[in-house]
Motif scaffolding. Structure first.
Motif, mmCIF file in Angstrom:
data_model
loop_
_atom_site.group_PDB
_atom_site.id
_atom_site.type_symbol
_atom_site.label_atom_id
_atom_site.label_comp_id
_atom_site.label_asym_id
_atom_site.label_seq_id
_atom_site.Cartn_x
_atom_site.Cartn_y
_atom_site.Cartn_z
ATOM 1 N N GLY A 93 0.739 -1.106 0.090
ATOM 2 C CA GLY A 93 -0.108 -0.054 -0.171
ATOM 3 C C GLY A 93 0.753 1.271 -0.069
ATOM 4 N N ALA A 94 0.130 2.423 0.215
ATOM 5 C CA ALA A 94 0.890 3.772 0.217
ATOM 6 C C ALA A 94 1.856 3.801 1.442
ATOM 7 N N SER A 95 1.357 3.135 2.471
ATOM 8 C CA SER A 95 2.333 3.281 3.757
ATOM 9 C C SER A 95 2.454 1.751 4.211
ATOM 10 N N PRO A 96 3.748 1.451 4.727
ATOM 11 C CA PRO A 96 3.598 0.155 5.232
ATOM 12 C C PRO A 96 2.997 -0.347 6.454
ATOM 13 N N VAL A 97 2.547 -1.601 6.400
ATOM 14 C CA VAL A 97 1.662 -1.730 7.451
ATOM 15 C C VAL A 97 2.537 -2.953 8.360
ATOM 16 N N LEU A 98 2.713 -2.993 9.559
ATOM 17 C CA LEU A 98 3.506 -3.783 10.418
ATOM 18 C C LEU A 98 2.788 -4.991 10.295
ATOM 19 N N LEU A 99 3.483 -6.186 10.099
ATOM 20 C CA LEU A 99 2.666 -7.731 10.144
ATOM 21 C C LEU A 99 3.164 -8.201 11.151
ATOM 22 N N HIS A 100 4.602 -8.239 11.621
ATOM 23 C CA HIS A 100 4.833 -8.709 12.696
ATOM 24 C C HIS A 100 6.027 -7.964 13.440
ATOM 25 N N GLY A 101 6.150 -8.155 14.842
ATOM 26 C CA GLY A 101 7.060 -7.132 15.504
ATOM 27 C C GLY A 101 6.869 -7.538 16.985
#
Length: 166
Positions: A109-117
């Motif tokens: 997408g336009a801005s990254p999305v945290l999937l794992h942290g």
């Protein structure tokens, strides 16, 4: 994901059921409205007022059904998507752990999305406190950062980035 086809099919069938019920309610309303218009001139004032009240009640019923149907469809979507999203999150977590990734981002997408942290890296409560919001008081403000929104189709992330040592 293989489950996405079944989820789409189930949602479409459920949506079609709701649409059929709405069309039926609307057809009933239209028939009664036409009958009222044709016979309004010959009706007594009391009968005319009763018919108008009935039509208003039907309009309200249709509007309430639409709101309820939209809400029900969203709830059904969330219920159907939850197992697939949970499976996706477990797989992302497993792959990240197996390969030594600390953070996994979806950059489609336009801005990254945290999937794992790491859980200890979550500063949501600190941000909320700084904004003057009591953590936990607004559960919608602190969404699980590792899932995609329920309204988007389920897909596996195609681009993942960032590898850092633990």
């Amino acid at each position: 994901m293989p489950e996405s086809r079944q989820i789409e099919s189930d949602l479409k069938a459920y949506s079609s059921q709701l649409e059929a019920q709405l069309k039926s309610k609307y057809a009933d309303y239209q028939a009664k409205a036409e009958a009222y218009q044709k016979g309004a001139s010959t009706m007594t004032e009391v009968v005319r007022a009763d018919k108008e009240k009935e039509l208003t009640g039907l309009q309200n019923s249709i509007q309430e059904f639409q709101r309820s149907a939209d809400q029900s469809l969203q709830q059904k979507q969330q219920t159907l998507l939850k197992p697939a999203l949970d499976k996706l999150q477990k797989t992302i977590d497993a792959v990240a752990d197996e390969n030594g990734y600390t953070y996994v981002l979806n950059s489609d997408g336009a801005s990254p999305v945290l999937l794992h942290g790491p859980k200890e890296g979550d500063i949501s409560d600190l941000v909320l406190k700084k904004m003057g919001v009591t953590p936990g008081a607004a559960p919608a403000a602190k969404a699980a950062p590792a899932t995609t929104p329920a309204a988007t189709p389920v897909s596996t992330p195609t681009k993942t980035k960032t590898k850092s040592k633990k």
